[in-house]
Design a protein around this motif. Structure first.
Motif, PDB file in Angstrom:
ATOM      1  N   VAL A   6     -17.750 -86.639  21.114  1.00 31.91           N
ATOM      2  CA  VAL A   6     -17.531 -86.208  20.419  1.00 31.91           C
ATOM      3  C   VAL A   6     -18.277 -87.406  19.256  1.00 31.91           C
ATOM      4  O   VAL A   6     -19.252 -87.486  18.246  1.00 31.91           O
ATOM      5  N   MET A   7     -17.751 -88.482  19.560  1.00 28.44           N
ATOM      6  CA  MET A   7     -18.783 -89.697  18.891  1.00 28.44           C
ATOM      7  C   MET A   7     -19.807 -89.428  19.093  1.00 28.44           C
ATOM      8  O   MET A   7     -20.526 -89.826  18.576  1.00 28.44           O
ATOM      9  N   GLY A   8     -20.464 -89.786  20.252  1.00 29.82           N
ATOM     10  CA  GLY A   8     -21.924 -89.234  20.967  1.00 29.82           C
ATOM     11  C   GLY A   8     -22.482 -88.561  19.973  1.00 29.82           C
ATOM     12  O   GLY A   8     -23.637 -88.285  19.508  1.00 29.82           O
ATOM     13  N   THR A  55     -35.536 -75.789  13.351  1.00 31.61           N
ATOM     14  CA  THR A  55     -35.330 -74.928  14.178  1.00 31.61           C
ATOM     15  C   THR A  55     -33.636 -75.262  14.514  1.00 31.61           C
ATOM     16  O   THR A  55     -33.549 -77.199  14.048  1.00 31.61           O
ATOM     17  N   SER A  56     -32.877 -74.699  14.457  1.00 31.73           N
ATOM     18  CA  SER A  56     -31.159 -75.444  14.767  1.00 31.73           C
ATOM     19  C   SER A  56     -31.113 -75.762  16.593  1.00 31.73           C
ATOM     20  O   SER A  56     -32.467 -74.946  16.532  1.00 31.73           O
ATOM     21  N   SER A  57     -30.342 -75.754  17.061  1.00 26.28           N
ATOM     22  CA  SER A  57     -30.563 -76.407  18.413  1.00 26.28           C
ATOM     23  C   SER A  57     -30.196 -75.077  19.683  1.00 26.28           C
ATOM     24  O   SER A  57     -30.338 -75.237  20.316  1.00 26.28           O
ATOM     25  N   LYS A  58     -30.006 -73.560  18.299  1.00 26.08           N
ATOM     26  CA  LYS A  58     -29.838 -72.622  18.985  1.00 26.08           C
ATOM     27  C   LYS A  58     -31.231 -71.970  19.170  1.00 26.08           C
ATOM     28  O   LYS A  58     -31.615 -70.885  20.051  1.00 26.08           O
ATOM     29  N   GLY A  59     -31.801 -72.360  18.359  1.00 27.26           N
ATOM     30  CA  GLY A  59     -33.326 -72.424  18.241  1.00 27.26           C
ATOM     31  C   GLY A  59     -33.929 -71.161  17.268  1.00 27.26           C
ATOM     32  O   GLY A  59     -34.972 -70.386  17.032  1.00 27.26           O
ATOM     33  N   ASP A  60     -32.850 -71.393  16.039  1.00 31.59           N
ATOM     34  CA  ASP A  60     -33.104 -70.075  14.978  1.00 31.59           C
ATOM     35  C   ASP A  60     -33.760 -70.905  13.810  1.00 31.59           C
ATOM     36  O   ASP A  60     -33.164 -72.098  13.357  1.00 31.59           O
ATOM     37  N   PRO A  61     -34.362 -70.475  13.373  1.00 27.36           N
ATOM     38  CA  PRO A  61     -35.265 -70.854  12.630  1.00 27.36           C
ATOM     39  C   PRO A  61     -34.634 -70.799  11.417  1.00 27.36           C
ATOM     40  O   PRO A  61     -34.185 -69.632  10.887  1.00 27.36           O
ATOM     41  N   HIS A  62     -34.331 -71.995  10.380  1.00 25.35           N
ATOM     42  CA  HIS A  62     -33.822 -71.678   8.822  1.00 25.35           C
ATOM     43  C   HIS A  62     -34.791 -72.616   7.703  1.00 25.35           C
ATOM     44  O   HIS A  62     -36.062 -73.456   8.061  1.00 25.35           O
ATOM     45  N   GLN A  63     -34.345 -72.854   6.436  1.00 23.89           N
ATOM     46  CA  GLN A  63     -34.527 -73.639   5.368  1.00 23.89           C
ATOM     47  C   GLN A  63     -34.014 -73.956   4.791  1.00 23.89           C
ATOM     48  O   GLN A  63     -32.743 -73.946   4.037  1.00 23.89           O
ATOM     49  N   SER A  64     -34.089 -75.279   4.391  1.00 25.59           N
ATOM     50  CA  SER A  64     -32.442 -76.500   3.635  1.00 25.59           C
ATOM     51  C   SER A  64     -33.122 -76.843   2.686  1.00 25.59           C
ATOM     52  O   SER A  64     -34.537 -77.554   3.531  1.00 25.59           O
ATOM     53  N   SER A  65     -33.014 -77.635   1.518  1.00 28.43           N
ATOM     54  CA  SER A  65     -33.292 -79.061   0.544  1.00 28.43           C
ATOM     55  C   SER A  65     -32.803 -80.287   1.748  1.00 28.43           C
ATOM     56  O   SER A  65     -31.526 -79.732   2.459  1.00 28.43           O
ATOM     57  N   VAL A  70     -21.494 -86.822  16.866  1.00 30.25           N
ATOM     58  CA  VAL A  70     -22.161 -87.834  15.781  1.00 30.25           C
ATOM     59  C   VAL A  70     -23.210 -88.544  16.011  1.00 30.25           C
ATOM     60  O   VAL A  70     -24.213 -87.796  14.409  1.00 30.25           O
ATOM     61  N   LEU A  71     -23.367 -88.780  16.501  1.00 26.99           N
ATOM     62  CA  LEU A  71     -24.319 -89.771  16.093  1.00 26.99           C
ATOM     63  C   LEU A  71     -25.804 -89.402  16.819  1.00 26.99           C
ATOM     64  O   LEU A  71     -26.937 -89.916  16.433  1.00 26.99           O
ATOM     65  N   SER A  72     -25.431 -88.751  17.705  1.00 28.69           N
ATOM     66  CA  SER A  72     -27.288 -87.676  17.997  1.00 28.69           C
ATOM     67  C   SER A  72     -27.678 -86.462  17.665  1.00 28.69           C
ATOM     68  O   SER A  72     -28.622 -86.442  17.485  1.00 28.69           O
ATOM     69  N   ALA A  73     -26.325 -85.819  16.493  1.00 31.00           N
ATOM     70  CA  ALA A  73     -26.905 -85.148  15.594  1.00 31.00           C
ATOM     71  C   ALA A  73     -27.183 -85.272  14.086  1.00 31.00           C
ATOM     72  O   ALA A  73     -28.394 -84.896  13.844  1.00 31.00           O
ATOM     73  N   ILE A 104     -28.643 -82.187  20.736  1.00 29.38           N
ATOM     74  CA  ILE A 104     -26.836 -82.766  20.064  1.00 29.38           C
ATOM     75  C   ILE A 104     -25.649 -83.703  20.430  1.00 29.38           C
ATOM     76  O   ILE A 104     -24.871 -84.013  19.782  1.00 29.38           O
ATOM     77  N   TRP A 105     -25.657 -83.159  22.018  1.00 22.79           N
ATOM     78  CA  TRP A 105     -24.800 -83.388  22.668  1.00 22.79           C
ATOM     79  C   TRP A 105     -25.086 -84.273  23.598  1.00 22.79           C
ATOM     80  O   TRP A 105     -24.699 -84.741  24.876  1.00 22.79           O
ATOM     81  N   GLU A 106     -26.210 -85.706  22.963  1.00 23.88           N
ATOM     82  CA  GLU A 106     -26.371 -87.223  23.768  1.00 23.88           C
ATOM     83  C   GLU A 106     -25.138 -87.765  24.457  1.00 23.88           C
ATOM     84  O   GLU A 106     -24.337 -87.909  23.513  1.00 23.88           O
ATOM     85  N   ASP A 107     -25.086 -87.908  25.801  1.00 23.16           N
ATOM     86  CA  ASP A 107     -24.511 -89.123  25.609  1.00 23.16           C
ATOM     87  C   ASP A 107     -24.533 -90.555  25.525  1.00 23.16           C
ATOM     88  O   ASP A 107     -25.809 -91.150  25.661  1.00 23.16           O
ATOM     89  N   ILE A 108     -24.112 -90.709  24.577  1.00 21.14           N
ATOM     90  CA  ILE A 108     -23.874 -92.328  24.215  1.00 21.14           C
ATOM     91  C   ILE A 108     -22.762 -93.500  24.361  1.00 21.14           C
ATOM     92  O   ILE A 108     -21.421 -92.888  24.718  1.00 21.14           O
ATOM     93  N   PRO A 109     -23.597 -94.520  25.753  1.00 23.05           N
ATOM     94  CA  PRO A 109     -22.177 -95.337  25.675  1.00 23.05           C
ATOM     95  C   PRO A 109     -21.023 -95.845  24.768  1.00 23.05           C
ATOM     96  O   PRO A 109     -22.551 -96.183  23.910  1.00 23.05           O
ATOM     97  N   VAL A 110     -20.103 -96.319  24.080  1.00 30.95           N
ATOM     98  CA  VAL A 110     -19.299 -96.868  23.626  1.00 30.95           C
ATOM     99  C   VAL A 110     -20.060 -97.841  23.252  1.00 30.95           C
ATOM    100  O   VAL A 110     -20.360 -98.182  21.543  1.00 30.95           O
ATOM    101  N   SER A 111     -20.607 -98.864  23.735  1.00 34.55           N
ATOM    102  CA  SER A 111     -21.290 -99.860  24.085  1.00 34.55           C
ATOM    103  C   SER A 111     -22.944-100.135  23.100  1.00 34.55           C
ATOM    104  O   SER A 111     -23.322-101.369  22.489  1.00 34.55           O
TER     105      SER A 111
END
Length: 151
Positions: free
Chosen positions: A36-38, A99-109, A40-43, A60-67
């Motif tokens: 989950v902390m990984g 594009t979202s992680s699901k491949g959907d197009p979006h627009q936001s400020s 946060v950082l990858s997202a 968005i769910w990348e494995d990041i070692p704690v170190s």
């Protein structure tokens, strides 16, 4: 608004590092807490790529070692602060396609994207703290107001 967002990014780094420090202090943190902390950082990195219109090569769910987490958080903080500082105030309100992680197009400020990043991270930091709390003498407090009082 730009200064406020940079202020919020500074808080984000402080809160992330407090949770990462808690993970590092536990001899065998739960795999879910690390994941989950990984996340946060990858997202955060993925959102930076959307903001800066740069390709990123992480999920968005990348494995990041704690170190690696503190270094990752600090590097991303520098990137985001530098990027936000380079913007004109009006840029924050312009719609930005992505594009979202699901491949959907979006627009936001950009303002909405950066606000989302902060809320998303706070939600998941709470999950991480809940998972490691039984293993700690004192759980990290990551409330914005606590950070603000300590400044």
């Amino acid at each position: 608004m730009k200064d406020y967002l940079i202020h919020l990014l500074d808080y984000e780094l402080w809160a992330n590092v407090r949770v990462i420090d808690a993970l590092e202090s536990v001899s065998n943190p739960p795999a879910r807490a690390i994941a989950v902390m990984g996340h946060v950082l990858s997202a955060q990195h993925v959102w930076y790529g959307r903001l800066a219109r740069e390709s990123v090569f992480v999920s968005i769910w990348e494995d990041i070692p704690v170190s690696w987490m503190t270094e990752t958080a600090e590097r991303q903080h520098r990137q985001l602060v530098s990027y936000v500082a380079s913007l004109a105030e009006q840029d924050l309100h312009q719609p930005l396609p992505y594009t979202s992680s699901k491949g959907d197009p979006h627009q936001s400020s950009m303002l909405d994207m950066l606000t989302h990043m902060s809320h998303h991270a706070a939600y998941h930091r709470g999950q991480v703290v809940q998972l490691v709390r039984p293993m700690l003498q004192e759980a990290p407090v990551t409330d914005y107001i606590v950070w603000k009082r300590g400044r």
